[in-house]
Scaffold this motif. Structure first.
Motif, mmCIF file in Angstrom:
data_model
loop_
_atom_site.group_PDB
_atom_site.id
_atom_site.type_symbol
_atom_site.label_atom_id
_atom_site.label_comp_id
_atom_site.label_asym_id
_atom_site.label_seq_id
_atom_site.Cartn_x
_atom_site.Cartn_y
_atom_site.Cartn_z
ATOM 1 N N ASP A 96 51.994 -5.772 19.999
ATOM 2 C CA ASP A 96 50.348 -6.277 19.645
ATOM 3 C C ASP A 96 49.714 -7.670 19.226
ATOM 4 O O ASP A 96 48.903 -7.495 19.159
ATOM 5 C CB ASP A 96 50.812 -5.760 17.887
ATOM 6 C CG ASP A 96 51.708 -4.066 18.583
ATOM 7 O OD1 ASP A 96 51.550 -3.648 19.334
ATOM 8 O OD2 ASP A 96 51.847 -3.272 16.778
ATOM 9 N N THR A 97 50.232 -8.194 19.828
ATOM 10 C CA THR A 97 49.709 -9.925 20.254
ATOM 11 C C THR A 97 48.931 -9.727 21.543
ATOM 12 O O THR A 97 48.007 -10.730 21.397
ATOM 13 C CB THR A 97 50.941 -11.272 20.185
ATOM 14 O OG1 THR A 97 51.473 -10.442 21.221
ATOM 15 C CG2 THR A 97 51.388 -11.055 18.693
ATOM 16 N N ARG A 98 49.628 -9.043 22.406
ATOM 17 C CA ARG A 98 48.986 -8.714 23.908
ATOM 18 C C ARG A 98 49.381 -10.084 24.461
ATOM 19 O O ARG A 98 48.619 -9.870 25.766
ATOM 20 C CB ARG A 98 47.221 -8.577 23.851
ATOM 21 C CG ARG A 98 46.782 -7.424 23.173
ATOM 22 C CD ARG A 98 45.282 -6.597 23.186
ATOM 23 N NE ARG A 98 45.081 -6.389 24.387
ATOM 24 C CZ ARG A 98 44.874 -6.473 25.272
ATOM 25 N NH1 ARG A 98 43.829 -8.049 24.664
ATOM 26 N NH2 ARG A 98 43.964 -6.165 25.988
ATOM 27 N N SER A 99 50.055 -11.192 24.263
ATOM 28 C CA SER A 99 50.086 -12.198 24.837
ATOM 29 C C SER A 99 51.496 -11.713 25.507
ATOM 30 O O SER A 99 52.318 -11.604 24.931
ATOM 31 C CB SER A 99 50.434 -13.523 24.085
ATOM 32 O OG SER A 99 51.455 -14.135 24.348
ATOM 33 N N ILE A 100 51.361 -12.444 26.766
ATOM 34 C CA ILE A 100 52.723 -11.838 27.810
ATOM 35 C C ILE A 100 53.803 -13.063 27.757
ATOM 36 O O ILE A 100 55.103 -11.907 27.565
ATOM 37 C CB ILE A 100 52.456 -12.228 29.105
ATOM 38 C CG1 ILE A 100 50.918 -10.559 29.581
ATOM 39 C CG2 ILE A 100 53.472 -11.523 30.143
ATOM 40 C CD1 ILE A 100 50.594 -11.101 30.949
ATOM 41 N N PRO A 101 53.793 -13.711 27.493
ATOM 42 C CA PRO A 101 54.960 -14.510 26.371
ATOM 43 C C PRO A 101 55.488 -14.082 25.798
ATOM 44 O O PRO A 101 57.125 -13.927 25.912
ATOM 45 C CB PRO A 101 54.427 -16.315 26.394
ATOM 46 C CG PRO A 101 53.409 -15.665 27.498
ATOM 47 C CD PRO A 101 52.781 -14.484 27.365
ATOM 48 N N LEU A 102 54.840 -13.729 24.518
ATOM 49 C CA LEU A 102 55.413 -12.961 23.606
ATOM 50 C C LEU A 102 55.956 -11.400 23.794
ATOM 51 O O LEU A 102 57.219 -10.885 23.114
ATOM 52 C CB LEU A 102 54.563 -12.804 22.149
ATOM 53 C CG LEU A 102 54.252 -14.109 21.200
ATOM 54 C CD1 LEU A 102 52.777 -14.033 20.560
ATOM 55 C CD2 LEU A 102 55.190 -15.325 21.434
ATOM 56 N N MET A 103 55.613 -10.852 24.229
ATOM 57 C CA MET A 103 55.700 -9.377 24.832
ATOM 58 C C MET A 103 57.498 -9.860 25.662
ATOM 59 O O MET A 103 58.378 -9.121 25.671
ATOM 60 C CB MET A 103 55.065 -8.801 25.675
ATOM 61 C CG MET A 103 53.516 -8.568 25.250
ATOM 62 S SD MET A 103 52.506 -7.983 25.456
ATOM 63 C CE MET A 103 52.912 -6.920 26.620
ATOM 64 N N LEU A 104 57.577 -10.491 26.622
ATOM 65 C CA LEU A 104 58.182 -10.887 26.888
ATOM 66 C C LEU A 104 59.620 -11.181 26.028
ATOM 67 O O LEU A 104 60.945 -11.165 26.118
ATOM 68 C CB LEU A 104 58.479 -12.375 28.683
ATOM 69 C CG LEU A 104 57.683 -12.205 29.361
ATOM 70 C CD1 LEU A 104 56.891 -12.696 30.353
ATOM 71 C CD2 LEU A 104 57.999 -10.711 30.298
ATOM 72 N N VAL A 105 59.199 -12.138 25.426
ATOM 73 C CA VAL A 105 60.135 -12.994 23.926
ATOM 74 C C VAL A 105 60.641 -11.357 23.503
ATOM 75 O O VAL A 105 61.729 -10.855 23.473
ATOM 76 C CB VAL A 105 59.463 -12.896 23.194
ATOM 77 C CG1 VAL A 105 60.762 -14.016 22.004
ATOM 78 C CG2 VAL A 105 59.357 -15.115 23.718
ATOM 79 N N ALA A 106 59.724 -10.334 22.992
ATOM 80 C CA ALA A 106 60.490 -9.192 22.831
ATOM 81 C C ALA A 106 60.913 -8.338 23.216
ATOM 82 O O ALA A 106 61.992 -7.846 22.776
ATOM 83 C CB ALA A 106 59.353 -8.355 22.248
ATOM 84 N N VAL A 107 61.222 -8.171 24.418
ATOM 85 C CA VAL A 107 61.814 -7.285 25.488
ATOM 86 C C VAL A 107 62.789 -7.899 25.523
ATOM 87 O O VAL A 107 63.976 -7.402 25.405
ATOM 88 C CB VAL A 107 61.403 -6.532 26.863
ATOM 89 C CG1 VAL A 107 59.880 -6.017 26.137
ATOM 90 C CG2 VAL A 107 60.658 -8.002 27.603
#
Length: 457
Positions: free
Chosen positions: A345-356
């Motif tokens: 939900d941050t919409r930050s691509i690096p953080l989304m990559l960490v999530a997945v």
């Protein structure tokens, strides 16, 4: 302390000695593993391009009379209906595979998936043929479900039953990585097509290209699978005439506990896998207002991580046991359920990559050991029926309607944390199954897989 499960009577009870265990031929093992990997990759490429298209274009194309959210729900419903057909495919393929062999069923399921996928790519939309369009879409999706229901059991057993002693978890993980590779390939093709077309071109005809490209993959898969030898375990059953006339009935009669455990082992993995496969695309583009290419890229990174951890988990399960590997993976997914969407939900691509990537760790550890764990739950003569039935029902209860329910939950609650709670619930169900899974020693696992364990072991 190692416990030995009551897996029901061995199909070889009364035999005078163990099954033939000639040293595996290295070249043949490579062909079998390659055929299982190529086949499952193709099967799941076909399956996943449908999931991507369902989240991106099918709502408008096949359900134009509905508003945006309702059309998306209808599109995800067609994704889910294939899971209704999975148990039927698993029952039919399992019965035929236990009676007539693993190899021929693998070729048949591959062809069925290919024909139905190409059919989707050629299917006119609602604007051209009216209500016949969504009806035919559902029919083709059901055919995909029949194929997927029978595919996995045969591919998994061919790899596990051909594998050398002590390495069945590792070799059994190769058909498993067909799933993340298929996901990666599907996302890569969709990413390329969407990048090279405008939004209007993609909606009009670009989405069809990934479906039509399946014909090339099917030809390659058919050639590879037609050249492999039958499973040595089935060959020995045929020599002894130890095959069962009603293998599924025997599983339901003698291996009910193992069936329930096997179904439970797959629920969290399949549910969270389909959140990663299908739901985050629509969630990212519709709710977070990110581009489809961004979401496809995130999905591709997740697929690579999933594949790597799946292979590692298969190897680890040979060393530390199937149960312990499952336990680590299930706990990892449970702990990460809420951070996953908080990062998204941050919409930050690096953080989304960490999530997945972190979620892929848990997915890999609960997917890599699955082929070997399932093979070690069911006696050889009814194994195809047992693993296919468990896999299909685990998929229905886990991932079948996960994207649909996730979309409904966000619409109802207005927060992605409701989906996190749904993921956590699935993990708790699988955790109960993991705790009920009785670990075998390495020697007991080996004897059981080749069919030489005495009755009651």
């Amino acid at each position: 302390m190692t416990q030995t499960p009551d897996a029901g009577p061995s199909v070889e009870a009364g035999a005078t000695g163990p099954a033939s265990t000639a040293a595996p031929d290295a070249a043949q093992i490579r062909r079998v593993v390659g055929a299982s990997l190529v086949g499952t990759t193709i099967e799941w490429y076909d399956f996943f391009i449908y999931a991507s298209a369902a989240s991106l274009v099918f709502g408008k194309l096949f359900f134009p009379a509905l508003d945006g959210s309702t059309a998306l729900l209808a599109s995800f419903a067609t994704l889910g209906v294939s899971f209704v057909a999975r148990p039927i495919g698993g029952i039919v393929a399992g019965h035929l595979g236990d009676r007539f062999g693993r190899k021929s069923i693998l070729v048949a399921t591959l062809l069925l998936m290919g024909i139905s996928t190409i059919g989707v790519g050629l299917l006119p939309g609602y604007a051209s043929i009216g209500v016949a369009a969504p009806i035919l879409l559902v029919v083709l999706r059901l055919l995909q479900g029949l194929s997927a229901g029978g595919e996995w059991g045969g591919a998994a057993l061919m790899s596990v039953e051909h594998a050398p002693p002590g390495r069945r978890g590792y070799f059994g993980s190769f058909p498993q990585i067909g799933v993340p590779i298929g996901l990666l390939l599907a996302n890569l093709v969709f990413f390329t097509v969407s990048a090279l077309t405008t939004d209007e071109q993609f909606a009009a005809w670009g989405w069809r290209i990934p479906f039509l490209l399946s014909v090339v993959l099917i030809a390659v898969g058919f050639f590879v699978r037609s050249r492999v030898a039958e499973s040595p375990v089935f060959t020995e059953l045929r020599r002894r005439r130890a095959r069962r006339s009603a293998p599924l009935a025997e599983v339901l009669r003698s291996n009910r506990r193992e069936l329930v455990v096997a179904i439970g082992l797959f629920i969290a993995n399949n549910m969270i896998g389909y959140i990663l496969i299908a739901f985050i695309n629509s969630y990212g583009t519709r709710t977070l207002k990110l581009s489809s290419t961004t979401m496809l890229f995130v999905g591709m990174v997740g697929a690579v991580a999933w594949g790597v951890f799946t292979l590692l988990a298969g190897r680890w399960s040979d060393r530390i046991g199937r149960r312990r590997t499952y336990l680590i993976g299930t706990l990892a997914m449970a702990v990460w359920a809420f951070p996953f969407f908080l990062l998204f939900d941050t919409r930050s691509i690096p953080l989304m990559l960490v999530a997945v990537i972190v979620m892929a760790f848990g997915l890999g550890l609960t997917y890599g050991p699955q082929a070997a764990a399932y093979a070690e739950l069911f006696p050889a003569g009814v194994r195809y029926s047992g693993v296919s039935f468990a896999y299909a029902f685990g998929a229905i209860l886990g991932g079948g309607f996960a994207p649909l329910l996730a979309t409904w939950l966000i619409g109802l609650t207005g927060t992605s944390l409701s989906v996190s709670a749904y993921m956590l619930l699935a993990c708790l169900v699988t955790l109960a199954a993991v705790l009920a899974l009785r670990e075998r020693s390495a020697a007991e696992r080996e004897a059981f897989v080749i069919g030489s364990a005495p009755a009651g072991h």
